[in-house]
Scaffold this active site. Structure first.
Site, short mmCIF file in Angstrom:
data_model
loop_
_atom_site.label_atom_id
_atom_site.label_comp_id
_atom_site.label_asym_id
_atom_site.label_seq_id
_atom_site.Cartn_x
_atom_site.Cartn_y
_atom_site.Cartn_z
N ASP A 195 33.59 57.33 47.58
CA ASP A 195 34.60 58.16 47.52
C ASP A 195 34.47 59.26 48.23
O ASP A 195 34.29 59.53 50.34
CB ASP A 195 34.19 58.99 46.12
CG ASP A 195 35.62 59.56 45.53
OD1 ASP A 195 36.23 59.45 45.94
OD2 ASP A 195 34.90 59.48 44.27
N TRP A 196 35.69 60.11 47.88
CA TRP A 196 35.62 61.22 49.19
C TRP A 196 34.81 61.88 50.18
O TRP A 196 33.62 62.80 49.75
CB TRP A 196 36.67 62.46 48.65
CG TRP A 196 37.47 63.24 49.96
CD1 TRP A 196 36.62 64.74 49.77
CD2 TRP A 196 38.75 63.01 50.10
NE1 TRP A 196 37.82 65.02 50.97
CE2 TRP A 196 38.93 64.50 50.77
CE3 TRP A 196 39.10 62.27 50.18
CZ2 TRP A 196 40.49 65.01 51.53
CZ3 TRP A 196 40.67 62.39 50.56
CH2 TRP A 196 41.15 63.84 51.72
#
Length: 735
Positions: free
Chosen positions: A297-298
């Site tokens: 994820d980010w």
């Protein structure tokens, strides 16, 4: 995978041969590039400062990314200054530019472009935007979820995009969590059924087809159950609970064929998701049999160093994540992952075998998705915002809205009723849709299509009477309460439209489920007029409305019904549609009274009770239904046998309507405490007045199983209960 055809197996074998051949030609740098994913801003043409123009690419930056750094994936929409939806033609232009630049690379390996199309093609202008997942679960209609998957994939592909970061397979059992609405609710079976159907619709039998695309399961695993309710904060989940509640949905997604998995951005039991070898490799690969690739994820690999303090340096963070089982890094703003992993590979700290493994998985999915031999994009006409697709979204919205209270049949309203409409959610499209709508937070009201209807506009269009609106132009605009009180005498009913502004992820963190005082004051004043009040709520969480709901004549829980939600709400208010939505969560009575429907014995014992404002599965209709004749085929079944169950459902009212029949079981005595009941099957039927239908269900040994003392799934002999409606029957499992 079990059940795959010979031709599919042959295709897999051919792809594996191609992957092996291509891998043998790649340099280390080309391999590490494939594991690198960057945001569009890395290649975007700047307008001024950090702002990027809509769809414009800086060719030098693009070549730096694709030719020099061999980047394998790009994500997100262009930004001025925030990411937002783009026209179809802009997306197609972007993708053509990427393809043309890929052709200049040595091995011509295509980029896979990822986007969060979580309730339709959310970053393409004028796409068909469905109700959010919590609403889709409230339909109890997997066929609608399948159609949503089909339509979303088609419109994503029409845009030229290739990979959808959806569906969310986390279980929504913590109502404070600001991504609750992205889940299919609190129940494992319901979430499994809706998620499987979405994946199958989105991917079909071959996700390289021109109108299909690969999905990505989010967010593996345990992300949705933070102890304090705030996004990206720790979950404390024991292994038994993990295996009982949180892993099964992901196992189902893997079995349904999802080829990619996005990783939990937070931590479980002290181990960040991106560092958890046990979850990412031992369980996901070894137990669930996942063959695709994982994506971070980010910025979460960096955060092992900057936030979690698990790594002593950015380089060590990369090493930890890759060795734990992360195949692709959403970096997302630079090439630091690329540089550090190349160094780690050259020093031997990350073995080349691990890099080859990750790259093989990525290349395999790219081949499976047809990216090496791209098909012509579907034509825009008839494949984008088609009337039948819009109608499917509208029907999903209708079926997702829950009529929770209807004292003295205050609803439906007559078309000529004089309605006083007030409240912050009455005249905004954003609050019907929530986050991930046109923009990340979904709050840019000015970007919403003007041809779609707010609740106010939908009522005005249908009404033959008087609809008076008192409210502001934005969610937080003050409302003249005295004016509401003064106007009430001129109206038959007050429609009180309350709820939440839009949000997702950490911007949606809150301290309490209580709604703000301004809305409470408005509600109290409206109720004090003595006029009948119908409460309508919009928002992604069950905000506490107990005091208001107890005094209101009617309550409609609409959550986030999507772009067609205004019309769907008006259809229900006026009786043009008979409501049939049912709650996929337990709606709490008080802010700390958070107990799911499948509670354990101690949660309803002595002074403890399950007392939600509205229970899981609750939902009224303008007609009435009755179930009867619940039977099991045999009182005793041997271990390993299926159990046949039948029940009759009758429409006992005066209107045609749909009813979701929910079947629960209870394991009466077990070596691990069992929930009071668990949903194991459901069917939705449409019946005319007086019509009866007999429904059949088959319970499998898996339905009777649980995670035993030794953390293995087991079925124990003994007594079981089957519950449908007000009826309970029993059977016994023998050795």
């Amino acid at each position: 995978m079990a059940g795959r055809s010979v031709s599919a197996q042959e295709t897999d074998k051919a792809i594996e041969s191609k992957v092996k051949h291509l891998l043998s030609q790649m340099t280390l740098e080309e391999k590490v590039g494939q594991m690198t994913q960057v945001d569009f801003s890395v290649i975007g043409a700047p307008v001024s400062g950090d702002e990027y123009s809509d769809g414009a690419i800086d060719q030098a930056k693009l070549e730096d990314a694709l030719i020099k750094h061999h980047v394998g994936s790009i994500l997100n929409a262009p930004s001025i200054p925030n990411i937002k939806a783009q026209p179809v033609d802009t997306w197609r232009k972007i993708m053509r530019t990427l393809q043309d630049t890929t052709a200049k690379t040595r091995l011509k390996i295509p980029v896979i472009y990822g986007i969060d199309a979580i309730h339709g093609a959310t970053y393409t202008e004028n796409s068909v935007l469905f109700p959010q997942a919590i609403n889709m679960a409230a339909t109890f209609n997997p066929e609608l979820s399948f159609k949503e998957g089909e339509i979303t994939a088609r419109e994503v592909r029409v845009s030229g995009l290739q990979w959808n970061f959806s569906p969310v397979m986390d279980i929504g059992r913590q109502p404070l969590w600001p991504r609750l609405w992205e889940t299919y609710g609190e129940d494992v079976h319901l979430a499994t059924a809706m998620g499987e159907s979405y994946i199958k619709g989105h991917q079909g039998n071959d996700f390289s087809a021109a109108d299909k695309a690969p999905t990505c399961l989010k967010h593996y695993v345990g992300y949705s159950y933070p102890l304090n309710g705030k996004d990206r904060t720790p979950a404390w989940i024991g292994e038994r609970m993990l295996r009982e509640y949180f892993l099964p949905t992901f196992a189902a997604g893997v079995k349904a064929g999802a080829p990619t998995v996005m990783i939990n951005s937070a931590e479980v039991d002290g181990i960040p998701g991106h560092a958890n070898y046990q979850y990412l490799t031992t369980i996901l690969r070894g137990e669930l049999g996942f063959k695709g690739f994982t994506v971070s994820d980010w910025e979460d690999i960096k955060r092992l160093y900057t936030r979690d303090k698990m790594a002593a340096s950015p380089k060590e963070a990369v090493k930890i994540a890759v060795m734990a089982g992360v195949d692709m890094s959403m970096v997302p703003f630079d090439f630091s992952f690329y540089d550090l992993l190349v160094e780690l590979a050259k020093s031997g700290e990350v073995p080349l075998s691990r890099i080859n493994e990750a790259v093989s998985r990525i290349l395999k999915v790219k081949y499976q998705a047809g990216l090496f031999d791209p098909k012509p994009l579907p034509v825009v006409e008839d494949n984008f915002a088609a009337p039948e697709a819009i109608e499917t979204s509208r029907q999903a919205a209708r079926e997702s809205i829950v009529l929770a209270k209807n004292d003295r049949n205050i609803l439906p309203l007559k078309k000529d009723a004089k309605i006083l409409l007030t409240g912050p959610t009455a005249n905004l499209l954003s609050v019907l849709n929530g986050g991930w709508t046109i923009t990340w937070q979904g709050s840019a009201e000015n970007l919403y299509p003007q041809d779609k209807l707010t609740v106010l506009e939908a009522l005005q269009r249908k009404s033959t009477g008087k609809v008076t609106y008192i409210g502001g132009d934005s969610f937080n605009a003050p409302i003249d309460i005295q004016k509401v009180v003064d106007e009430a005498k001129n109206h038959d009913v007050i429609l009180l439209s309350l709820g939440e502004n839009t949000y997702t992820e950490t911007p949606g963190n809150i301290e309490s489920l209580n709604i703000d005082q301004a809305q409470v004051d408005l509600a109290n004043a409206a109720i004090a007029t003595g006029k009948p009040v119908v409460l309508l709520t919009l928002g992604g969480r069950p905000r506490i409305i107990t005091s208001i709901a107890m005094r209101a004549s009617g309550v409609i829980l609409a959550f986030l019904p999507g772009m067609e939600g205004g019309e769907a709400i008006a259809d229900i208010l006026y009786g043009d549609y008979n409501p049939d939505g049912k709650l996929p969560i337990s709606y709490p009575r008080n802010t700390n009274a958070i107990t799911p429907y499948d509670y354990k014995p101690t949660e309803s014992f002595d002074v403890n009770f399950y007392t939600p404002l509205y229970p899981f599965g609750h939902g009224l209709s303008y007609t009435s239904f009755e179930t009867s004749g619940l039977k099991v085929a045999k009182d005793k079944v041997r271990m390993g046998e299926n159990i046949s169950v039948t029940v009759n459902v009758k429409n006992t009212g005066a209107l045609k309507g749909k009813e979701s029949v929910l079947l629960y079981i209870n394991d009466v005595v077990a070596s691990v405490t069992r929930p009071n009941k668990q949903l194991k099957a459901f069917k939705k039927v449409e019946l005319n007045p007086g019509q009866t239908e007999s429904l059949s269900f088959t319970l499998t040994p898996q339905d009777l199983s649980f995670i035993g003392v030794d953390l293995k799934r087991v079925v124990e002999p003994g007594d079981f209960k089957v519950m449908v409606g007000n009826e309970t029957v029993g059977f016994t499992v023998t050795k």
